[in-house]
Design an enzyme around this catalytic site. Structure first.
Site, mmCIF file in Angstrom:
data_model
loop_
_atom_site.group_PDB
_atom_site.id
_atom_site.type_symbol
_atom_site.label_atom_id
_atom_site.label_comp_id
_atom_site.label_asym_id
_atom_site.label_seq_id
_atom_site.Cartn_x
_atom_site.Cartn_y
_atom_site.Cartn_z
ATOM 1 N N ASP A 526 -22.693 -82.609 -102.180
ATOM 2 C CA ASP A 526 -23.828 -82.995 -101.351
ATOM 3 C C ASP A 526 -24.523 -84.194 -101.995
ATOM 4 O O ASP A 526 -25.114 -84.075 -103.069
ATOM 5 C CB ASP A 526 -24.783 -81.795 -101.245
ATOM 6 N N HIS A 527 -24.466 -85.334 -101.303
ATOM 7 C CA HIS A 527 -24.991 -86.574 -101.882
ATOM 8 C C HIS A 527 -26.515 -86.590 -101.943
ATOM 9 O O HIS A 527 -27.112 -87.467 -102.581
ATOM 10 C CB HIS A 527 -24.493 -87.780 -101.079
#
Length: 549
Positions: A526-527
């Site tokens: 998850d950026h």
């Protein structure tokens, strides 16, 4: 002394719900942890248990009422009081004589034992029920506590529901294909009974009367088979004054609950694709209004890169039958939930996938060398078992991978425990049982636990607890093939490790090419929480740990 029972905390961002049914009546003697009402919230239908035992003196809610956390729902008498002190309110004035005559039979217990109702338990977050896949018991059968009674196909998995007591089955109220909700009665069991003589009596509450009523028609009207209607008939407060008191108390309770929203507001948010938990309320007591939802939606659409966790919509399909024969099949609950959950995860989580390969030539030699030790302990030393231990160590070094994102409060939740989910391919679909406290177990112990999980998944023995609480997921497709893939993050986790099939490749070393066993790895993260550099560092840490066993 009267004791007020109030709605307890129902979970994060859950301020209350709608009463689906009332499971007790005035005059009942209840015990601690006995369900007293079914409450439909935004996330699930929950059974609300009593926090102590006593006599039900008054019931302040009925089916259909909106209640909030902290609101009083029933009044209990102290343990020293007798049932007769509360018997008069049980029978309404308009109750027919024939019906009154049957009521005393619901009070005493049968000499053979107590009649106990077994209901659908809480099935997990956002799971409100399921479909009966198989009924595992029959009327007259003697069952033991924790024995499986039905197989229930939910949106997440096919689960076996265990019995909460032992005894003789006197009534089975469900059949294969029935749709059940949390709290719905599955069957009735007589503890210590020898035969089920009462199955056609359909008592309103757990009873123990062994003789059928001479008037069989009236009793089914307050039957538990229709819990919502029964509750509505027997639990309405007697006076308008008590109604006003309830309304005033509810209003007071609501003002103390932050970030609450009315069902109509929640419905509106779902319809326009807004996550209600991401909206900041400006109403009294921080309640969320429709204007708050509209303002949030407007802001969201002004930011093109902001993705909503909205209810998914799909484009209309053409009429395929114009080109040939077609067949339509309804999605199973597992497939339906998988489709919705992964689509939501894909739309709401900015995915990045990092690829790498680990030279596991030496590790494979060790795996074969110590395989017999794992087998003697009852397990199988697989690459997944080894990866479990390696990933657990990596999560301690990189805590941002052992976290979740709370966009509603703009916080990152760092977890101090390490529970890792393992994706398992079954004939019913994808299941993800969880191995707990991985960092506290050695590889042999993990091998045994993985073997047990695989067997439970094949035999449909996974429990609800087995499927919950994971922080990180490993999905290994190496047994099937493939060189690489990009797995979708299992929200609310923030990362997932994919493993493909290892193969020998020529590797240049010491001036020549030599064959080395290379294992492809794929890390999706998850950026919002994890930067690209950290993603590379995390995956390289795992690769180096595998290459230096």
């Amino acid at each position: 002394m009267a004791i007020e029972y109030k709605i307890p905390e129902l979970g994060e961002n859950v301020a209350g719900g709608t009463v689906a049914s009332v499971l007790v009546k005035k005059g009942d003697t209840i015990v601690k942890d006995q369900p007293i009402i079914e409450l439909e919230t935004e996330k699930a239908v929950l059974e609300v248990p009593a926090d102590q035992g006593g006599l039900v003196q008054d019931i302040l809610v009925q089916a259909g009422d909106e209640v909030t956390v902290g609101q009083t729902v029933i009044v209990l008498g102290s343990a020293g009081e007798t049932p007769k002190a509360t018997e008069p309110p049980v029978v309404p004035v308009e109750t027919p004589k024939a019906e009154k005559e049957t009521l005393p039979e619901s009070r005493p217990q049968s000499p053979a034992g107590e009649l106990i109702e077994i209901s659908v338990p809480e099935l997990g977050e956002n799971v409100s029920g399921g479909t009966v896949a198989n009924v595992l018991v029959a009327v007259g059968q003697t069952i033991a506590k924790d024995q499986s009674i039905v197989e229930l196909e939910t949106e997440k998995a096919v689960l076996e529901v265990p019995s909460t007591t032992s005894g003789v089955v006197v009534d089975v109220l469900v059949k294969t294909g029935d749709e059940l909700t949390v709290g719905q009665v599955i069957l009735r069991v007589e503890s210590g009974a020898a035969a089920p003589q009462r199955q056609e009596a359909a008592p309103a509450k757990p009873q123990a009367a062994t003789q059928p009523s001479p008037q069989p028609a009236p009793p089914p009207q307050p039957s538990k088979a229709q819990p919502a209607a029964a509750a509505a008939d027997t639990s309405r407060p007697a006076t308008a004054e008590s109604d006003m008191s309830r309304m005033a108390e509810a209003a007071s309770d609501r003002s103390r609950v932050p970030a609450a929203a009315a069902p109509s507001v929640r419905r509106f948010a779902r319809e326009i694709g807004v996550d209600i938990n991401s909206v900041v309320g400006t109403g009294p007591g921080a309640r969320i209004t429709i204007d708050d939802v509209k303002a949030f939606s407007k802001k969201m659409h002004q930011e093109p890169k902001t993705v909503t966790s909205a209810t998914l919509s799909a484009a209309a399909l053409p009429d395929f039958s114009k080109w040939g024969e077609v067949e339509r099949q309804s999605m199973s609950k597992v497939r339906d939930k998988t489709a919705v959950h992964l689509s939501m995860a894909w739309q709401t989580i900015p995915h990045v996938t990092q690829f790498d390969k680990a030279d596991v030539t030496e590790l494979e030699k060790l795996r074969k060398k110590y395989g017999d030790r794992a087998q003697a302990a009852g397990g199988k030393l697989t690459m997944t078992a080894i990866l479990l231990r390696v990933v657990a160590s990596a999560l301690k070094v990189f805590p941002q991978f052992n976290a979740s994102v709370d966009m509603g409060s703009r916080e990152i939740v760092y977890k101090k425990y390490i529970h890792i989910g393992i994706a398992v391919d079954t004939d019913r679909g994808l299941l993800v049982p969880v191995v707990r406290n991985v960092d506290q177990k050695n590889i042999i112990a993990l091998s045994v636990e993985l073997s047990d999980i695989a067997a439970k998944a094949r035999d449909r023995k996974l429990t609800l607890e087995d499927m919950q609480g994971g922080n990180f997921t490993i999905t290994n497709l190496g047994g099937l093939g493939g060189t690489a893939f990009a797995p979708i993050i299992n929200a609310p986790e923030v990362a997932i490790l994919g493993v493909s099939r290892g193969a020998f490749e020529p590797v240049y070393a010491d001036g020549q090419f030599v064959p080395r066993l290379m294992l492809p790895l794929s890390l999706s993260y998850d950026h919002r929480v994890i930067d690209g550099a950290d993603g590379v560092r995390f995956l390289r840490w795992i690769v180096e740990a595998l290459e230096q066993p």
